[in-house]
Design a protein around this motif. Sequence first.
Motif, PDB file in Angstrom:
ATOM      1  N   LEU A   1       0.560  -1.415   0.347  1.00 42.16           N
ATOM      2  CA  LEU A   1      -0.373  -0.263   0.071  1.00 42.16           C
ATOM      3  C   LEU A   1       0.467   1.654   0.269  1.00 42.16           C
ATOM      4  O   LEU A   1       0.700   2.340  -0.817  1.00 42.16           O
ATOM      5  CB  LEU A   1      -0.516  -0.103   0.836  1.00 42.16           C
ATOM      6  CG  LEU A   1      -1.597   0.957   1.539  1.00 42.16           C
ATOM      7  CD1 LEU A   1      -2.916   1.080   0.566  1.00 42.16           C
ATOM      8  CD2 LEU A   1      -2.289   0.942   2.649  1.00 42.16           C
ATOM      9  N   SER A   2       1.617   1.257   0.739  1.00 42.41           N
ATOM     10  CA  SER A   2       2.837   2.615   1.172  1.00 42.41           C
ATOM     11  C   SER A   2       3.113   2.837  -0.609  1.00 42.41           C
ATOM     12  O   SER A   2       3.405   3.318  -1.199  1.00 42.41           O
ATOM     13  CB  SER A   2       3.843   2.032   2.008  1.00 42.41           C
ATOM     14  OG  SER A   2       4.780   2.791   1.322  1.00 42.41           O
TER      15      SER A   2
ATOM     16  N   ASN B   1       0.827   3.567  -2.992  1.00 41.49           N
ATOM     17  CA  ASN B   1       0.610   5.879  -2.693  1.00 41.49           C
ATOM     18  C   ASN B   1       1.776   6.722  -3.589  1.00 41.49           C
ATOM     19  O   ASN B   1       1.315   7.516  -3.765  1.00 41.49           O
ATOM     20  CB  ASN B   1       0.310   5.709  -1.571  1.00 41.49           C
ATOM     21  CG  ASN B   1      -1.271   5.134  -0.661  1.00 41.49           C
ATOM     22  OD1 ASN B   1      -1.451   5.743  -1.850  1.00 41.49           O
ATOM     23  ND2 ASN B   1      -0.980   5.034  -0.115  1.00 41.49           N
ATOM     24  N   LEU B   2       2.884   5.630  -2.962  1.00 42.61           N
ATOM     25  CA  LEU B   2       3.977   6.916  -3.447  1.00 42.61           C
ATOM     26  C   LEU B   2       4.071   6.209  -5.052  1.00 42.61           C
ATOM     27  O   LEU B   2       4.750   7.812  -5.146  1.00 42.61           O
ATOM     28  CB  LEU B   2       5.220   6.191  -2.654  1.00 42.61           C
ATOM     29  CG  LEU B   2       5.078   6.193  -1.126  1.00 42.61           C
ATOM     30  CD1 LEU B   2       6.583   5.285  -0.906  1.00 42.61           C
ATOM     31  CD2 LEU B   2       6.110   7.597  -0.894  1.00 42.61           C
TER      32      LEU B   2
ATOM     33  N   ALA C   1       2.328   6.470  -7.268  1.00 43.34           N
ATOM     34  CA  ALA C   1       1.235   6.939  -7.791  1.00 43.34           C
ATOM     35  C   ALA C   1       0.857   8.666  -7.901  1.00 43.34           C
ATOM     36  O   ALA C   1       0.584   9.289  -8.649  1.00 43.34           O
ATOM     37  CB  ALA C   1      -0.079   6.878  -7.386  1.00 43.34           C
ATOM     38  N   GLU C   2       1.273   9.090  -6.403  1.00 42.09           N
ATOM     39  CA  GLU C   2       2.206  10.229  -6.358  1.00 42.09           C
ATOM     40  C   GLU C   2       3.188  10.663  -6.985  1.00 42.09           C
ATOM     41  O   GLU C   2       3.069  11.889  -7.333  1.00 42.09           O
ATOM     42  CB  GLU C   2       2.780  10.380  -4.528  1.00 42.09           C
ATOM     43  CG  GLU C   2       1.902  10.251  -4.111  1.00 42.09           C
ATOM     44  CD  GLU C   2       2.500  10.353  -2.562  1.00 42.09           C
ATOM     45  OE1 GLU C   2       3.257  10.741  -2.536  1.00 42.09           O
ATOM     46  OE2 GLU C   2       1.168  10.010  -0.804  1.00 42.09           O
TER      47      GLU C   2
ATOM     48  N   ALA D   1      -8.176   1.452  -1.212  1.00 43.43           N
ATOM     49  CA  ALA D   1      -7.676   2.149  -1.884  1.00 43.43           C
ATOM     50  C   ALA D   1      -6.415   2.479  -2.848  1.00 43.43           C
ATOM     51  O   ALA D   1      -6.134   3.706  -2.902  1.00 43.43           O
ATOM     52  CB  ALA D   1      -5.779   0.503  -1.355  1.00 43.43           C
TER      53      ALA D   1
ATOM     54  N   HIS E   1      -8.825   5.807  -2.414  1.00 40.57           N
ATOM     55  CA  HIS E   1      -7.996   6.929  -1.520  1.00 40.57           C
ATOM     56  C   HIS E   1      -6.706   7.395  -2.891  1.00 40.57           C
ATOM     57  O   HIS E   1      -6.827   8.380  -3.560  1.00 40.57           O
ATOM     58  CB  HIS E   1      -6.891   6.191  -0.808  1.00 40.57           C
ATOM     59  CG  HIS E   1      -6.691   6.866   0.150  1.00 40.57           C
ATOM     60  ND1 HIS E   1      -6.975   8.149   1.333  1.00 40.57           N
ATOM     61  CD2 HIS E   1      -5.272   7.107  -0.010  1.00 40.57           C
ATOM     62  CE1 HIS E   1      -6.003   8.725   1.656  1.00 40.57           C
ATOM     63  NE2 HIS E   1      -4.670   8.252   1.015  1.00 40.57           N
ATOM     64  N   ILE E   2      -6.292   6.742  -3.328  1.00 43.50           N
ATOM     65  CA  ILE E   2      -5.175   7.112  -4.779  1.00 43.50           C
ATOM     66  C   ILE E   2      -6.092   8.421  -5.461  1.00 43.50           C
ATOM     67  O   ILE E   2      -5.488   9.017  -6.016  1.00 43.50           O
ATOM     68  CB  ILE E   2      -4.422   6.705  -5.778  1.00 43.50           C
ATOM     69  CG1 ILE E   2      -3.567   6.007  -4.548  1.00 43.50           C
ATOM     70  CG2 ILE E   2      -3.729   6.842  -6.524  1.00 43.50           C
ATOM     71  CD1 ILE E   2      -3.008   4.468  -4.515  1.00 43.50           C
TER      72      ILE E   2
ATOM     73  N   LYS F   1      -7.015  11.376  -4.599  1.00 41.79           N
ATOM     74  CA  LYS F   1      -6.095  12.134  -4.195  1.00 41.79           C
ATOM     75  C   LYS F   1      -5.333  12.828  -5.483  1.00 41.79           C
ATOM     76  O   LYS F   1      -4.613  14.035  -5.704  1.00 41.79           O
ATOM     77  CB  LYS F   1      -4.783  12.363  -3.430  1.00 41.79           C
ATOM     78  CG  LYS F   1      -4.787  12.191  -1.803  1.00 41.79           C
ATOM     79  CD  LYS F   1      -3.778  10.308  -1.554  1.00 41.79           C
ATOM     80  CE  LYS F   1      -2.659  11.585  -1.460  1.00 41.79           C
ATOM     81  NZ  LYS F   1      -1.847  10.313  -0.102  1.00 41.79           N
TER      82      LYS F   1
ATOM     83  N   GLY G   1      -4.261  10.391  -7.989  1.00 36.53           N
ATOM     84  CA  GLY G   1      -3.885   9.854  -9.093  1.00 36.53           C
ATOM     85  C   GLY G   1      -4.787   8.881  -9.242  1.00 36.53           C
ATOM     86  O   GLY G   1      -6.142   8.854  -9.836  1.00 36.53           O
TER      87      GLY G   1
ATOM     88  N   ASP H   1       6.852   2.900   5.007  1.00 32.68           N
ATOM     89  CA  ASP H   1       7.143   3.836   3.588  1.00 32.68           C
ATOM     90  C   ASP H   1       9.089   3.460   3.526  1.00 32.68           C
ATOM     91  O   ASP H   1       9.663   4.355   2.286  1.00 32.68           O
ATOM     92  CB  ASP H   1       7.201   5.783   3.825  1.00 32.68           C
ATOM     93  CG  ASP H   1       5.637   5.547   3.573  1.00 32.68           C
ATOM     94  OD1 ASP H   1       4.689   4.906   3.118  1.00 32.68           O
ATOM     95  OD2 ASP H   1       5.387   6.919   4.147  1.00 32.68           O
TER      96      ASP H   1
END
Length: 266
Positions: free
Chosen positions: A20-21, A24-25, A27-28, A46, A49-50, A53, A55, A221
Amino acid sequence: MAKMNDKVALITGGASGIGLSTANLMAEEGAKVVIADFNVEGAKEAAEHIKAKGGDAVAVFLDAGNGDSIKEAVEFTVQQYGKITTLFNNVGLTNLKKDLDVVNVDLDEWDRLMNVNLKSVLLGCRYAIPHMIQAGGGSIINTASMAGFASDAIRVAYGASKAGVVNLTKYIATQYGKHSIRCNAVAPGLILTPAAKNNMSPELLNTFAKYNALPYHGEPDDIGHTVLFLASNASKFITGQTIQVEGGHYIANPTVPDFEQMMNMA
């Protein structure tokens, strides 16, 4: 410029923890992300959530013990985004009750862990590599473990499966490097994923902390940023390597903390 622009990443075990970390990273940093997990509802959460934001992410069911399911996740990724350039093989299992020492390990559990922890990595690569070749190259990152380098009193099957991941990573890097496909691995030490926090007592965490070189434990992370680096063009001349992300837990003579305690008491 974002590190993962124009990248399409399939992340297995992406609904929680390290996966998951990493999702997210990535996608950012501009990647299109496919989150594959047995917990498909968690994967969908998940992905939402992306997207919330800004993504781009979708979810897909994955049973890493089933070859057809692995193939379907790869094909879904290509159908969804037109290609696959990044594969993070992150699913892994352990069982402290059945995966014991060599004499007492449950042999069915041995087979199960070899299938999920090692064969799933082989199959993920087997199905993704032809698409990566068609896309002009890619980066594969496999989750190994410090258990692949250092033995323990139990978990013989887990350790052997993760040692297999380390060596399989080298084979993939060697055999497909000329196609501009890189393959590396990360070997986490103790990482405070939600599962670790829920299952490890303060006494056990303190024991790990005693032997760390650094004064803190790892977080998801810490692995996610390492995977992001290996997936990005910043690591374009690195392949066949396993990066140990373990807080210095395994770098010293194991008696050092005990000798320091003795000297402080003297």
